[in-house]
Write a protein that holds these residues in place. Structure first.
Motif, PDB file in Angstrom:
ATOM      1  N   GLU A   1     -15.208  19.224  34.026  1.00 30.07           N
ATOM      2  CA  GLU A   1     -16.910  19.699  34.511  1.00 30.07           C
ATOM      3  C   GLU A   1     -17.338  20.941  34.856  1.00 30.07           C
ATOM      4  O   GLU A   1     -18.402  21.216  34.834  1.00 30.07           O
ATOM      5  N   ARG A   2     -16.529  20.853  35.662  1.00 34.32           N
ATOM      6  CA  ARG A   2     -17.001  21.722  36.707  1.00 34.32           C
ATOM      7  C   ARG A   2     -16.915  23.366  36.234  1.00 34.32           C
ATOM      8  O   ARG A   2     -17.889  24.101  36.615  1.00 34.32           O
ATOM      9  N   ASP A   3     -15.959  23.596  35.434  1.00 34.31           N
ATOM     10  CA  ASP A   3     -15.721  24.907  35.289  1.00 34.31           C
ATOM     11  C   ASP A   3     -17.413  25.137  33.811  1.00 34.31           C
ATOM     12  O   ASP A   3     -17.557  25.873  33.793  1.00 34.31           O
ATOM     13  N   PHE A   4     -17.304  23.946  33.033  1.00 33.75           N
ATOM     14  CA  PHE A   4     -18.594  23.875  32.366  1.00 33.75           C
ATOM     15  C   PHE A   4     -19.967  24.134  32.828  1.00 33.75           C
ATOM     16  O   PHE A   4     -20.395  24.858  32.532  1.00 33.75           O
ATOM     17  N   PHE A   5     -20.015  23.029  33.644  1.00 32.67           N
ATOM     18  CA  PHE A   5     -21.140  23.338  34.466  1.00 32.67           C
ATOM     19  C   PHE A   5     -21.797  24.750  34.936  1.00 32.67           C
ATOM     20  O   PHE A   5     -22.503  25.501  35.108  1.00 32.67           O
ATOM     21  N   LYS A   6     -20.329  25.297  35.502  1.00 30.64           N
ATOM     22  CA  LYS A   6     -20.446  26.271  36.522  1.00 30.64           C
ATOM     23  C   LYS A   6     -21.369  27.592  35.364  1.00 30.64           C
ATOM     24  O   LYS A   6     -22.040  28.123  35.920  1.00 30.64           O
ATOM     25  N   ASP A   7     -20.362  27.383  33.371  1.00 28.45           N
ATOM     26  CA  ASP A   7     -20.758  28.299  32.988  1.00 28.45           C
ATOM     27  C   ASP A   7     -22.532  28.439  32.918  1.00 28.45           C
ATOM     28  O   ASP A   7     -22.924  28.825  32.165  1.00 28.45           O
ATOM     29  N   GLU A   8     -22.486  26.882  32.338  1.00 30.18           N
ATOM     30  CA  GLU A   8     -23.810  26.384  32.025  1.00 30.18           C
ATOM     31  C   GLU A   8     -25.327  27.301  32.915  1.00 30.18           C
ATOM     32  O   GLU A   8     -26.264  28.061  32.546  1.00 30.18           O
ATOM     33  N   SER A   9     -24.694  26.982  34.431  1.00 31.25           N
ATOM     34  CA  SER A   9     -25.414  27.187  35.129  1.00 31.25           C
ATOM     35  C   SER A   9     -25.594  29.469  35.138  1.00 31.25           C
ATOM     36  O   SER A   9     -26.794  29.466  35.347  1.00 31.25           O
TER      37      SER A   9
END
Length: 97
Positions: free
Chosen positions: A47-55
């Motif tokens: 989830e952290r990686d996903f939200f980092k990419d989205e950010s």
């Protein structure tokens, strides 16, 4: 066979086995709990990686919108259905089958 019987009579061996059984099955941090914690940590990392990419994507889009007025106008028209005073907006919605 005699060595095995002597081993089970040894109080240090019995205490060690009892301690190991307690720690593996009955303790608050038993093996099942540790496995569940490990699974949760992996899920949170994904989830952290996903939200980092989205950010990063959102920051890139924001930079583009701030630097290019044409893209800002296109974004406002598409996302928020904004229009100029002398224009009409028609929204075409595709029917779901």
């Amino acid at each position: 066979m005699k060595r095995l019987i002597d081993l089970f009579k040894n109080k240090f061996f019995l205490v060690t086995v009892a301690f190991a059984v307690w720690m593996i099955f009955f303790d608050k941090n038993d093996l099942l709990s540790q496995y569940q914690y490990h699974q949760e940590v992996n899920k949170l990392k994904e989830e952290r990686d996903f939200f980092k990419d989205e950010s990063e994507k959102v920051a890139k889009d924001l930079d583009e919108l701030n630097s290019d007025p044409e893209k800002l106008e296109k974004f406002a028209r598409e996302k928020y259905l904004m229009h100029k005073d002398n224009e009409d907006v028609f929204v075409v919605v595709k029917e779901k089958k």
